[in-house]
Design a protein around this motif. Structure first.
Motif, PDB file in Angstrom:
ATOM      1  N   ASP A 195       0.528   4.840  -5.577  1.00 24.89           N
ATOM      2  CA  ASP A 195      -0.775   5.402  -5.981  1.00 24.89           C
ATOM      3  C   ASP A 195      -1.200   4.946  -7.368  1.00 24.89           C
ATOM      4  O   ASP A 195      -2.395   4.811  -7.649  1.00 24.89           O
ATOM      5  CB  ASP A 195      -0.706   6.930  -5.944  1.00 24.89           C
TER       6      ASP A 195
ATOM      7  N   LYS B 215      -7.920  -0.547  -6.771  1.00 26.64           N
ATOM      8  CA  LYS B 215      -7.940  -1.291  -5.526  1.00 26.64           C
ATOM      9  C   LYS B 215      -9.036  -0.712  -4.645  1.00 26.64           C
ATOM     10  O   LYS B 215      -9.085   0.505  -4.435  1.00 26.64           O
ATOM     11  CB  LYS B 215      -6.593  -1.195  -4.819  1.00 26.64           C
TER      12      LYS B 215
ATOM     13  N   HIS C 143       1.146 -10.739   2.918  1.00 25.23           N
ATOM     14  CA  HIS C 143       0.136  -9.694   2.890  1.00 25.23           C
ATOM     15  C   HIS C 143      -1.231 -10.334   2.825  1.00 25.23           C
ATOM     16  O   HIS C 143      -1.368 -11.539   2.676  1.00 25.23           O
ATOM     17  CB  HIS C 143       0.357  -8.776   1.681  1.00 25.23           C
TER      18      HIS C 143
ATOM     19  N   SER D 144     -11.282   0.849  -1.840  1.00 25.48           N
ATOM     20  CA  SER D 144     -10.936   1.631  -0.647  1.00 25.48           C
ATOM     21  C   SER D 144     -11.672   1.116   0.579  1.00 25.48           C
ATOM     22  O   SER D 144     -11.144   1.105   1.681  1.00 25.48           O
ATOM     23  CB  SER D 144     -11.249   3.111  -0.870  1.00 25.48           C
TER      24      SER D 144
ATOM     25  N   GLU E 207       0.826  -1.217   0.000  1.00 23.80           N
ATOM     26  CA  GLU E 207       0.000   0.000   0.000  1.00 23.80           C
ATOM     27  C   GLU E 207       0.858   1.263   0.000  1.00 23.80           C
ATOM     28  O   GLU E 207       0.585   2.223   0.714  1.00 23.80           O
ATOM     29  CB  GLU E 207      -0.963  -0.005   1.190  1.00 23.80           C
ATOM     30  N   SER E 208       1.898   1.266  -0.858  1.00 23.81           N
ATOM     31  CA  SER E 208       2.797   2.417  -0.916  1.00 23.81           C
ATOM     32  C   SER E 208       2.763   3.145  -2.251  1.00 23.81           C
ATOM     33  O   SER E 208       3.407   4.173  -2.413  1.00 23.81           O
ATOM     34  CB  SER E 208       4.239   1.962  -0.644  1.00 23.81           C
TER      35      SER E 208
ATOM     36  N   GLY F 245      -5.956   3.141  -5.206  1.00 26.42           N
ATOM     37  CA  GLY F 245      -4.931   3.237  -6.240  1.00 26.42           C
ATOM     38  C   GLY F 245      -5.357   2.525  -7.513  1.00 26.42           C
ATOM     39  O   GLY F 245      -6.269   1.694  -7.506  1.00 26.42           O
TER      40      GLY F 245
ATOM     41  N   LEU G 254      -0.510  -1.339  -4.289  1.00 24.76           N
ATOM     42  CA  LEU G 254      -1.370  -0.161  -4.434  1.00 24.76           C
ATOM     43  C   LEU G 254      -2.037   0.202  -3.115  1.00 24.76           C
ATOM     44  O   LEU G 254      -2.474  -0.673  -2.362  1.00 24.76           O
ATOM     45  CB  LEU G 254      -2.445  -0.418  -5.492  1.00 24.76           C
ATOM     46  N   ARG G 255      -2.108   1.483  -2.854  1.00 25.28           N
ATOM     47  CA  ARG G 255      -2.871   1.954  -1.699  1.00 25.28           C
ATOM     48  C   ARG G 255      -4.357   1.787  -2.006  1.00 25.28           C
ATOM     49  O   ARG G 255      -4.743   1.670  -3.186  1.00 25.28           O
ATOM     50  CB  ARG G 255      -2.571   3.422  -1.418  1.00 25.28           C
ATOM     51  N   PRO G 256      -5.233   1.758  -0.995  1.00 23.45           N
ATOM     52  CA  PRO G 256      -6.678   1.709  -1.264  1.00 23.45           C
ATOM     53  C   PRO G 256      -7.100   2.889  -2.148  1.00 23.45           C
ATOM     54  O   PRO G 256      -6.783   4.039  -1.850  1.00 23.45           O
ATOM     55  CB  PRO G 256      -7.298   1.798   0.127  1.00 23.45           C
TER      56      PRO G 256
ATOM     57  N   ARG H 284      -1.064  -5.787  -4.070  1.00 23.97           N
ATOM     58  CA  ARG H 284      -0.445  -5.595  -2.751  1.00 23.97           C
ATOM     59  C   ARG H 284       0.174  -4.207  -2.617  1.00 23.97           C
ATOM     60  O   ARG H 284       0.036  -3.550  -1.584  1.00 23.97           O
ATOM     61  CB  ARG H 284       0.643  -6.654  -2.531  1.00 23.97           C
TER      62      ARG H 284
END
Length: 398
Positions: free
Chosen positions: A176, A347, A367, A349, A173-174, A207, A203-205, A201
């Motif tokens: 975008d 992904k 993860h 949210s 989640e790092s 993303g 992508l941030r929520p 894995r």
């Protein structure tokens, strides 16, 4: 300027065909008749004028079961990839869709950069506050892209050495936005589920994963159709030869970009959408000259695959078809198209934690897979509504 001719290979040296050799209609017709089986796709000499034949695309695979058929360091492959990157930036007018450029992004990742880092530098210039990351398995690509970024003054670019067959070295989640173009050319079929899982894995929520592939190419060049058929037949022969005969062993499947939306949804991405874009490289169009160079380079690169001992064409027949294709691409009536496909998935949210074992062989699960909370809630409510009348009926009977 006369179009270059295909070279014969003689050890490490090359020599050209005779430029004064004439191609009479009878010789061309003998070349263009189906050489194997009718369903192999070889063009018919009786086809009406203006018929569209299969043509080279940037998604045509150059790897079979992790065996590279063309070296990324070959000068022609280097030029082909660089030209593709520049042409796509011109075709789409911007490196990212408008609705993505308006959203703040802390980190953007490109899978498999081009040799000069064209897309990375465009994004870094437009978004100076964004950390732009590119990954490649080629050290010289990394050095070259870093050099051009430094010359351009892009200090927010970072190049990471990492093959796509391994876990990507970034925290969960790092990121975008993750972008990949024509990955089917270099990524074996069996590695796609692993890569999509890694993208999910990272992508941030909220993303987005943004993929670009070419569904098909077509042109009025009958000789180009012959070369494409020879290349794809050779590729299938190589695939069949690489499949182990042991029961349960891994098999290698053909390229099928139309399955990407389903694969994204299966991985857990939501709001998956597909858009098509037509790249016209017909005579008189802006990309006509670039695509002539692209086709020249590609069919020189795959010539050894198509003309080996058990190949579908002899070296002489391949050279004649190659030369005829060059002449057909110079005709004022030539038409050619790439049918590009843009596939996007987000992904979710809102999510529920649901541990899923990692698909990476020999690695523990590091993860959790996140599923859309709203979708699961709707399914649970529907099940409860269906069960309620049955429970009331059972209570009355008791």
């Amino acid at each position: 300027m006369t179009a270059p001719l295909l070279h014969k290979q003689s050890g490490q040296g090359l020599h050209c065909l005779d430029r004064n050799e004439s191609l009479t209609p009878s010789r061309v017709s003998r070349l263009l008749v189906p050489l194997f089986h009718e369903d192999m796709g070889y063009p018919s000499p009786l086809a009406p004028e203006g018929t569209l034949y299969p043509f080279y695309t940037p998604s045509d695979p150059l790897v079979v079961d992790e065996e590279a058929l063309v070296s990324p360091m070959h000068p022609l492959e280097w030029r082909r990839r660089t030209q593709q990157a520049r042409m796509l930036l011109q075709h789409f007018h911007a490196p990212l869709p408008e609705h993505h450029e308006s959203v703040p992004m802390a980190r953007v990742l490109e899978l498999t950069i081009d040799p000069h880092g064209e897309w990375l530098r465009q994004v870094a210039s437009l978004m100076p506050d964004t950390h732009v990351i590119g990954i490649t398995s080629q050290e010289f690509y990394a050095r070259q892209a870093t050099f051009f970024a430094a010359v351009q003054g892009c200090r927010n670019i970072h190049i990471q050495m990492c093959p796509l067959s391994q876990s990507l070295p970034f925290p969960a989640e790092s990121i975008d936005l993750i972008r990949g173009s024509f990955l089917h050319a270099s990524l074996p079929e069996h590695l796609w589920p692993l890569l999509l899982e890694e993208c999910f894995r990272l992508l941030r929520p909220g993303g987005v994963l943004h993929l670009l592939e070419c569904g098909r190419g077509e042109s009025t060049s009958a000789a180009g159709g012959t070369l494409c058929a020879a290349y794809r037949h050779s590729l299938e022969m190589r695939r069949n030869a690489s499949r182990p005969s042991v029961p349960g062993a891994r098999t290698v499947r053909a390229f099928q970009p139309e399955h990407l939306p389903m694969r994204l949804a299966k991985t857990g991405f939501v709001a998956v959408e597909q858009q098509e874009s037509l790249l016209d490289f017909s005579a008189g169009m802006p990309f006509h000259g670039t695509l002539r160079d692209q086709a020249d380079d590609f069919f020189q690169l795959v010539a050894p695959l198509c003309t080996h001992d058990n190949g579908p064409l002899s070296l002489e027949a391949y050279q004649r078809a190659y030369h005829e294709m060059q002449l057909e691409l110079l005709e004022t009536t030539f038409r050619g198209y790439w049918h590009l496909c843009i596939i996007r998935g987000y992904k979710p949210s809102g999510r529920l934690s649901r541990p899923i074992a990692s698909m990476h062989r020999g690695q523990p699960s590091s993860h959790i897979r996140l599923q859309p909370c709203s979708l699961l809630a709707m399914q649970e409510e529907a099940q409860q509504r269906e069960q309620a009348p049955n429970e009331e009926a059972d209570n009355r009977e008791d």
